[in-house]
Design an enzyme around this catalytic site. Structure first.
Site, short mmCIF file in Angstrom:
data_model
loop_
_atom_site.label_atom_id
_atom_site.label_comp_id
_atom_site.label_asym_id
_atom_site.label_seq_id
_atom_site.Cartn_x
_atom_site.Cartn_y
_atom_site.Cartn_z
N HIS A 192 1.53 -4.58 -6.58
CA HIS A 192 0.26 -5.31 -6.53
C HIS A 192 -0.15 -5.66 -7.95
CE1 HIS A 192 -0.60 -5.23 -2.24
NE2 HIS A 192 -0.06 -4.02 -2.23
N ASN A 216 6.44 -8.88 -2.71
CA ASN A 216 5.15 -8.98 -2.04
C ASN A 216 4.06 -8.34 -2.90
OD1 ASN A 216 7.22 -8.40 0.64
ND2 ASN A 216 6.00 -10.25 0.56
N GLY A 217 2.94 -9.06 -3.06
CA GLY A 217 1.86 -8.56 -3.91
C GLY A 217 2.22 -8.60 -5.38
N ASP A 245 11.36 -6.80 7.61
CA ASP A 245 10.94 -7.27 8.93
C ASP A 245 11.30 -8.73 9.14
OD1 ASP A 245 9.13 -8.36 7.16
OD2 ASP A 245 7.33 -7.72 8.26
N ASP A 271 6.15 -0.27 5.42
CA ASP A 271 4.77 -0.67 5.11
C ASP A 271 3.99 -0.85 6.41
OD1 ASP A 271 2.56 -1.29 3.55
OD2 ASP A 271 3.15 -3.38 3.23
N LEU A 305 -0.90 -11.47 4.75
CA LEU A 305 -0.16 -10.40 5.40
C LEU A 305 -0.81 -9.05 5.09
CD1 LEU A 305 3.55 -11.47 4.75
CD2 LEU A 305 2.38 -11.39 6.95
N ALA A 306 -0.89 -8.20 6.11
CA ALA A 306 -1.57 -6.91 5.97
C ALA A 306 -0.65 -5.81 6.48
CB ALA A 306 -2.88 -6.92 6.74
N GLY A 307 0.40 -5.51 5.72
CA GLY A 307 1.39 -4.54 6.18
C GLY A 307 2.25 -5.14 7.28
#
Length: 378
Positions: A192, A216-217, A245, A271, A305-307
Site C-alpha cells: 500500500h 495491488n495497492g 484469483d 487476501d 477491490l476490497a480483498g
C-alpha cells in the site's frame, strides 16, 4: 506398525514427485513415505491416484465463512479459521486492517487465544502505516506514520503473536520501524505504497522481506521508474505475495512475476475477507461497506477491490490451470515458501519425515477432496 497409511497417491516431495507413493502418519506427524511396498498400518486411505501435497500456508487472510478476524466474538474467529482449514489451509496468519492503534491492540488481544491454541499461526497487521494515496480498502482517516511508540504498542499487545506488519516505506520513520519490527520478531512487509524505487531500497536494506500483494495497492511499474513493483520483484531478498484469483492479477502478470521470482520467492495469498466460503452479499471491512458480486468484493462507495473471496485450493488450481505453472511450483508457492518465511520450515510446508501431517489431497483436476491437519482428517 501403528498409524494411518495413505497409498496410491502422487506425492509432491522436496526431492520430486513420487508416483504411486505412500505416506505413513503417526502421532500427528509424517513417520515415513516412499514408493513400492508400503508398511502395515492400523488404517489406510487409498488416494486413488490423487495428488498429495502439503497443507497450504496462507500469510494474508482477513476472514471467511461469513466471519472476519476483526470480530470480538471468539466463535467468529474460529469459524473464519475453520473455513479456510476445510479448503486446505492448515497454517494461517489472521490479518487485520488499518484501525486506530488502541482498537488494533484490542483486536490483537482477542486473537492471541487462537494463536495459543494453534488455530492460527500468528497475526498480520496490514496497516495502519500505509499510504493514503494507495490505501485501497483501508480507511484513509486512520492511516498514520509508524512512530516508534505505535509500533512498540502493537508488538507488545501481541506478546509474540504479531508475526508480520505491512507498511509503506515512504512514510516518515519507516526504516526505523522496519528495524523495530524485525528486532521484535515480526516480518516487515512493504505494501500500500506510492514510493519510488529509491524509497523502497532503504527499507529492504533495513530488513523488509515481503512484498504485500505485489502490484495491488502500489504505484504502477513504469519503464523509467521501477517503483515498488520493480524494486521488490527484482530483489532476491524479498518474497512476493500474489493474489491468484485471476481478478487482482491477470494470468500473464502472475506468470511473469512467478517466473522472475521463482519458487524461492513466490508466495500465493488469498487476501480473503469474510465472504470467502460464504458467497455474494454485503459485508464490511475496517468499517467500510463492501459488496460481493460474482465472487468479487468491492467497496460500495468507490468500487475499488476490497480483498477477495479466494480460498487457497482455488489459488493453487488457478496457478496451474490458469497461469501455466506446474504442480511442484504451486506447492512451493502455497506451502514450502510461506512456511519458511514464518520460520516453520522444520515443522510444516513439505512432505518430509518428521514434519506435521498437514496434507491436502487433490484429484486429477486439482479439486480438493480431503484435508488432514496435524494428523486429523477434517
Amino acid at each position: 506398525m501403528a498409524g494411518q497409511l495413505i497409498t496410491g497417491g502422487r506425492l509432491v516431495t522436496p526431492d520430486g514427485v513420487l508416483d504411486d507413493g505412500w505416506l505413513l502418519v503417526e502421532d500427528g506427524h509424517i513417520a515415513a513415505l516412499g514408493t513400492g511396498g508400503p508398511p502395515r498400518a492400523d488404517d489406510a486411505v487409498d488416494a486413488g491416484g490423487a495428488w498429495v501435497v502439503p497443507g497450504f500456508v496462507d500469510i494474508h487472510c482477513h476472514g471467511g465463512g461469513g466471519a472476519a478476524f476483526t470480530s470480538a466474538d471468539p466463535a467468529d474467529l474460529r469459524l473464519a479459521a475453520d473455513t479456510h482449514a476445510r479448503h486446505g489451509t492448515t497454517t494461517l496468519l489472521a490479518s487485520l486492517v488499518s484501525r486506530p492503534v488502541p482498537e488494533l491492540a484490542d483486536q490483537i488481544a482477542a486473537l492471541r487465544e487462537l494463536v495459543e491454541d494453534d488455530v492460527v499461526a500468528g497475526i498480520h497487521l496490514e496497516g495502519p502505516f500505509l499510504s493514503a494515496a494507495r490505501c485501497g480498502a483501508h480507511d484513509p482517516a486512520v492511516l498514520r506514520p509508524p512512530a516508534p511508540e505505535a509500533v512498540d504498542a502493537l508488538l507488545a499487545a501481541g506478546r509474540g503473536a504479531v508475526r508480520m506488519v505491512t507498511l509503506a516505506p515512504e512514510l516518515a520513520g519507516s526504516v526505523e520501524a522496519v528495524r523495530r519490527l524485525v528486532d521484535g520478531g515480526a516480518i516487515a512487509a512493504l505494501g500500500h505504497t506510492d514510493a519510488v524505487e529509491a524509497q523502497v531500497l532503504p527499507a529492504v536494506d533495513a530488513g523488509a522481506t515481503v512484498a504485500t500483494h505485489l502490484f495491488n495497492g502500489m504505484r504502477p511499474l513504469h519503464h523509467r521508474e521501477a517503483g515498488p513493483i520493480g524494486a521488490l520483484l527484482d530483489d532476491d531478498r524479498v518474497s512476493v505475495e500474489l493474489i491468484c484469483d485471476l481478478v487482482h492479477l491477470s494470468p500473464t502478470v502472475v506468470r511473469l512475476a512467478a517466473r522472475h521470482a521463482g519458487p524461492e520467492r513466490t508466495v500465493l495469498v488469498t487476501d480473503a475477507i469474510a465472504a470467502a466460503g460464504a458467497g455474494d452479499g454485503d459485508y464490511e471491512i475496517g468499517g467500510l461497506a463492501v459488496r460481493v458480486r460474482d465472487g468479487v468484493p468491492t467497496l460500495a462507495e468507490s468500487g475499488a477491490l476490497a480483498g477477495s473471496s479466494l480460498t487457497m485450493d482455488a489459488a493453487f488450481r488457478n496457478l496451474v490451470r490458469g497461469c501455466g505453472l506446474d504442480v511442484p511450483e504451486a506447492v512451493a508457492a502455497t506451502a514450502t515458501r510461506p512456511a519458511a518465511l514464518l520460520g516453520l520450515a522444520d515443522t510444516t510446508g513439505k512432505l518430509a519425515k518428521g514434519l506435521a501431517a498437514d496434507l491436502v489431497l487433490l484429484d486429477r483436476d486439482l479439486a480438493l477432496t480431503r484435508v488432514c491437519r496435524r494428523g486429523t482428517w477434517l
